[in-house]
Design a protein around this motif. Structure first.
Motif, mmCIF file in Angstrom:
data_model
loop_
_atom_site.group_PDB
_atom_site.id
_atom_site.type_symbol
_atom_site.label_atom_id
_atom_site.label_comp_id
_atom_site.label_asym_id
_atom_site.label_seq_id
_atom_site.Cartn_x
_atom_site.Cartn_y
_atom_site.Cartn_z
ATOM 1 N N LYS A 190 2.705 7.947 -4.457
ATOM 2 C CA LYS A 190 2.427 8.227 -5.862
ATOM 3 C C LYS A 190 2.897 9.616 -6.307
ATOM 4 O O LYS A 190 3.544 9.771 -7.356
ATOM 5 N N VAL A 247 3.431 1.870 -12.445
ATOM 6 C CA VAL A 247 2.074 1.338 -12.617
ATOM 7 C C VAL A 247 2.073 0.208 -13.645
ATOM 8 O O VAL A 247 1.429 -0.842 -13.451
ATOM 9 N N GLU A 270 1.202 3.295 -3.437
ATOM 10 C CA GLU A 270 0.142 4.242 -3.786
ATOM 11 C C GLU A 270 0.270 5.526 -2.966
ATOM 12 O O GLU A 270 0.027 6.631 -3.478
ATOM 13 N N LYS A 314 0.818 -1.230 0.000
ATOM 14 C CA LYS A 314 0.000 0.000 0.000
ATOM 15 C C LYS A 314 0.848 1.275 0.000
ATOM 16 O O LYS A 314 0.384 2.350 -0.406
#
Length: 825
Positions: A273, A283, A270, A267
């Motif tokens: 990002k 990605v 993300e 996690k």
């Protein structure tokens, strides 16, 4: 005397036993007798019927059950059917027959086959996991797990079988493939019901020590649970407030970290990002990597990944900045989903570093040889180098020092991690137990807003999900025409709006049912309790008195292939029920024994594709059930694999024919010449059945029969003893011969014979006679004879006298009943 006609005799006794509902094999309820609970792993009733592998395990348990009854035990020896699951549903879809009809047909066939083998099951306790009255209690136990906070819904990466169109538990994935259809498994993110088996990881591990199980099975469970002691190390992210946490069992290598790796599912990726300068590249990589199976990710020779450019962490040991990568060789399922990469001392890290030309820094040197860090990783312990104040220390000592220092600085803490993951419980199929939960939007809001109070741990953990009231169980599986999987991650039940839409049992408002079903493993996780609860073909509520009397299972017999799946799940459910004070024991199965594989005549595992499968029905027809039972037990040690050899089955058949033929020799005042052998055989067979050494028990019986066959007349006593010893192994022929001898009571209700310890000792022994260390003769001599007596006898022997003539006996070495050595000069 009529010829031994196995077909006529076996049909007669099977009909006789069935006439009163197999009452002779029923366990006594409320008994004060000592008990034995002897259990087979119940079968999935396939359309192929029983195979000879089934017969092996079931014969062993039947022998032990009959033997235990004859020894005065109240025996519970039941049978049932593990009938829910994918195989039945797939067959039903293929042949356009409802799974319920397929199940009924297959169960009837299996039952008939078992009864033809003469197995002494208590059929009044027969269970079927697809019976609503059975799965009422499967649902009841699930709600107990839910109530205690061990069932939760979460969106998680799951194993998806594209062929079966359903989620698989981790334990159902073998080398990256579905254990049913062998299709390559892919990963999907889905909302699933999950059971918190990890909450019991420590107890599942430690309680193995108290079980009488094969050590290899216990070791398989230990490895699956995979407990590791180590440290949780925090690598601070430069310019961010939170760290990357890494679990390691090798903190001694910390100074050699040259990069940190995240799993593609982590996690943190993300969350970073906006700060990753090559986000599109990340990605693209992670979207492909997530869909690879774990097997592909772990076995792939070329290690691939992408650097998270713009992101660096600080190694807390030496304060150096190191880059962060994402790579598919790191999995989320173990540790934290992040690893500290030490290429010099880890093979996977080494391969990755070589591929991407990342630094390799040596921090541990072998003590006894030279090692080149550019050629391969050194993964053992050794002497610390390039590790600051810890240089020169051994790895073990350095581990403690490094962790201790980092603890003081707030960068480390002791940690224990497990390979075991929580049990993904939902299945997107029709043929399974409905999950007895209802979702209410109104109740969800009230629980989130804390305006609705509940003591149900599952309702607190899963706001809006409400348990179906106990009085409304079973929540029956609706009878539908179309039950094909949707393939869109929903169960076929989702399309039955009349069944799905319901009212909330808590507030009465609009609600909807859970549409996923339970996995095949649900019904088999507690079935040993169902047999206790079921009496005279009805289920009773859990009864503390009955559970206390019958539990744990004294002997559990089945295949080693269930070492992880079924056995681990059943132990987990049992421990939850133990904590709920529903069962009185910590473990369900005290003793476990695994039968070995019966291989085809070609020495390889039986399979349809090889054409080497042996049909037991054909063997029973030609040779008889008693012959097949004894043959499978005589093939070799019970736990060993052994090839099928039709030549050997003929030998067993001839043995039974000899037993049959002895009846014409019996008389009340017949010879007792074999009485000593009779007592020896009782002792041997008793011990061997008790230790499940069936092949040697049969060998002893063969010796006994050969001795009786040599006599002109056989006493009724010695022949009856033979039949009693043979009865657990060959129940039909012994029942017939026992009746022919004029006995009204069933042989299987008779007491097991006892042996006289005084009568098993031979009167004579073979004494080896040596002169000056060389063997010159041997003779039969009375057991226990003194040295003086033995010497007096042997010196008169012609062969001995010639070697000691005109010599002085200076010394005698005497080992009573075995050897005498005369030293003469």
């Amino acid at each position: 005397m009529q010829k031994y006609n196995h077909e006529k005799i076996e049909k007669k006794w099977q009909k006789e036993w069935a006439r009163d509902g197999f009452a002779e094999w029923r366990a006594e309820g409320g008994s004060k007798k000592k008990k034995k609970y002897i259990l087979d792993m119940f079968p999935y009733p396939s359309g192929d019927g029983l195979h000879v592998g089934h017969i092996e395990g079931y014969t062993a348990s039947d022998i032990v059950s009959r033997f235990s009854r004859m020894n005065g035990y109240n025996v519970l020896h039941p049978m049932g059917w593990d009938a829910f699951g994918l195989p039945t549903e797939n067959y039903a879809i293929k042949h356009k027959v409802h799974p319920a009809k397929v199940t009924e047909k297959n169960v009837n066939n299996f039952r008939a086959q078992l009864q033809r083998m003469g197995f002494s099951y208590d059929w009044s306790r027969e269970v079927n996991t697809t019976d609503p009255e059975y799965y009422k209690w499967t649902q009841w136990i699930f709600l107990e797990l839910f109530k205690r906070g061990f069932a939760y819904e979460a969106e998680v990466p799951v194993n998806w079988c594209p062929s079966c169109k359903t989620v698989l538990a981790n334990e159902e994935v073998i080398d990256g493939a579905c254990d049913r259809c062998h299709s390559e498994v892919v990963h999907k993110n889905l909302k699933q019901w999950i059971l918190k088996i990890t909450a019991y990881a420590d107890r599942l591990l430690s309680d193995l020590d108290d079980l009488d199980w094969p050590e290899r099975i216990k070791e398989m469970q230990r490895n699956w649970i995979g407990k590791s002691h180590g440290a949780l190390i925090k690598f601070p992210l430069v310019d961010y407030k939170f760290p990357v946490e890494v679990f390691t069992t090798r903190p001694d290598t910390l100074f050699g970290v040259t990069y940190v790796v995240l799993a593609p599912e982590h996690k943190l990726i993300e969350e970073l990002k906006d700060y990753v300068t090559n986000w599109d590249e990340v990605v693209e990589y992670t979207s492909v990597a997530k869909n690879r199976s774990e097997r592909e990710r772990q076995e792939k020779k070329e290690k691939t990944g992408v650097e998270l450019k713009g992101i660096v962490v600080i190694n807390p040991a030496n304060k150096k900045e190191v880059p962060v990568w994402v790579a598919d060789y790191v999995l989320m399922g173990y540790g934290t989903g992040a690893v500290m990469a030490v290429p010099a001392h880890d093979e996977r890290d080494f391969a990755f570093a070589k591929n991407y030309r990342l630094p390799i820094e040596t921090v541990i040197q072998p003590i006894s040889y030279n090692w080149d860090a550019t050629v391969a990783a050194y993964t053992e312990e050794g002497k610390m180098v390039n590790s600051g104040e810890f240089d020169g220390l051994g790895s073990g000592e350095a581990m403690e020092g490094i962790v201790s220092k980092l603890k003081e600085q707030g960068f480390a803490e002791d940690a224990v991690k497990y390979k075991l993951r929580d049990w993904v419980f939902s299945r997107q199929r029709y043929w399974g137990e409905p999950i007895p939960l209802i979702f209410c939007v109104a109740c969800a809001e009230k629980i989130k807003n804390k305006t609705l109070k509940t003591k149900n741990g599952g309702e607190v953990l899963n706001p809006g999900w409400v348990a179906v009231p106990e009085d409304d169980l079973p929540l029956a599986l609706p009878n539908v025409k179309h039950y094909e999987p949707t393939g869109n991650a929903e169960s076929p039940l989702a399309g039955i709006t009349k069944w799905v839409n319901t009212t909330c049992p808590r507030c009465g408002g609009e609600a909807r049912r859970e549409t996923n079903t339970m996995p095949q493993w649900a019904g088999s996780s507690w079935y040993y309790l169902a047999y206790i609860m079921r009496e005279n073909n009805t289920y009773q509520a859990p009864n503390a008195r009955d559970f206390k009397y019958w539990l744990p299972v004294d002997m559990y017999i089945g295949g080693a292939e269930h070492a992880v799946l079924h056995l681990l799940y059943a132990r987990f459910w049992h421990k939850v029920l133990y904590d709920a004070k529903i069962v009185p024991t910590k473990e369900p199965f005290y003793a476990l024994r695994n039968q070995g594989l019966i291989l085809g005549p070609d020495g390889v595992k039986m399979s349809k594709s090889r054409g080497n499968v042996i049909n037991p029905d054909a063997v029973v027809k030609e040779y008889g059930a008693d012959t097949l039972r004894m043959f499978e037990m005589f093939m070799g040690p019970f736990e060993d694999s052994k090839p099928w050899d039709v030549r050997s089955i003929v030998g067993i058949r001839r043995f039974l024919e000899r037993v049959w033929g002895l009846q014409v020799k019996t008389q009340d005042d017949g010879s007792d010449d074999a009485e000593r052998l009779m007592h020896q055989t009782i002792k041997k067979v008793t011990e061997d059945i008790g230790t499940m050494h069936f092949n040697t028990a049969i060998s002893a019986l063969m010796v006994y029969v050969n001795a009786l066959a040599e006599q002109e007349v056989v006493s009724n006593k010695t022949y009856k003893t033979l039949l009693l010893l043979l009865a657990p192994l060959a129940p039909h022929i012994t029942a017939e011969l026992w009746q022919l001898m004029g006995n009204e009571k069933s042989i299987h209700s008779e007491a097991w014979p006892n042996y006289d310890p005084k009568r098993i000792v031979e009167e004579h022994s073979t004494l080896v006679v040596q002169v000056n260390g060389k063997t010159r003769d041997s003779l039969k001599i009375a057991r226990g004879i003194s040295e003086e007596g033995a010497l007096a006898v042997v010196t008169k022997l012609e062969r001995i006298a010639s070697h000691i003539q005109d010599k002085e006996i200076v010394r005698v070495v005497y080992v009573q009943d075995k050897l005498i050595n005369i030293v003469a000069k």
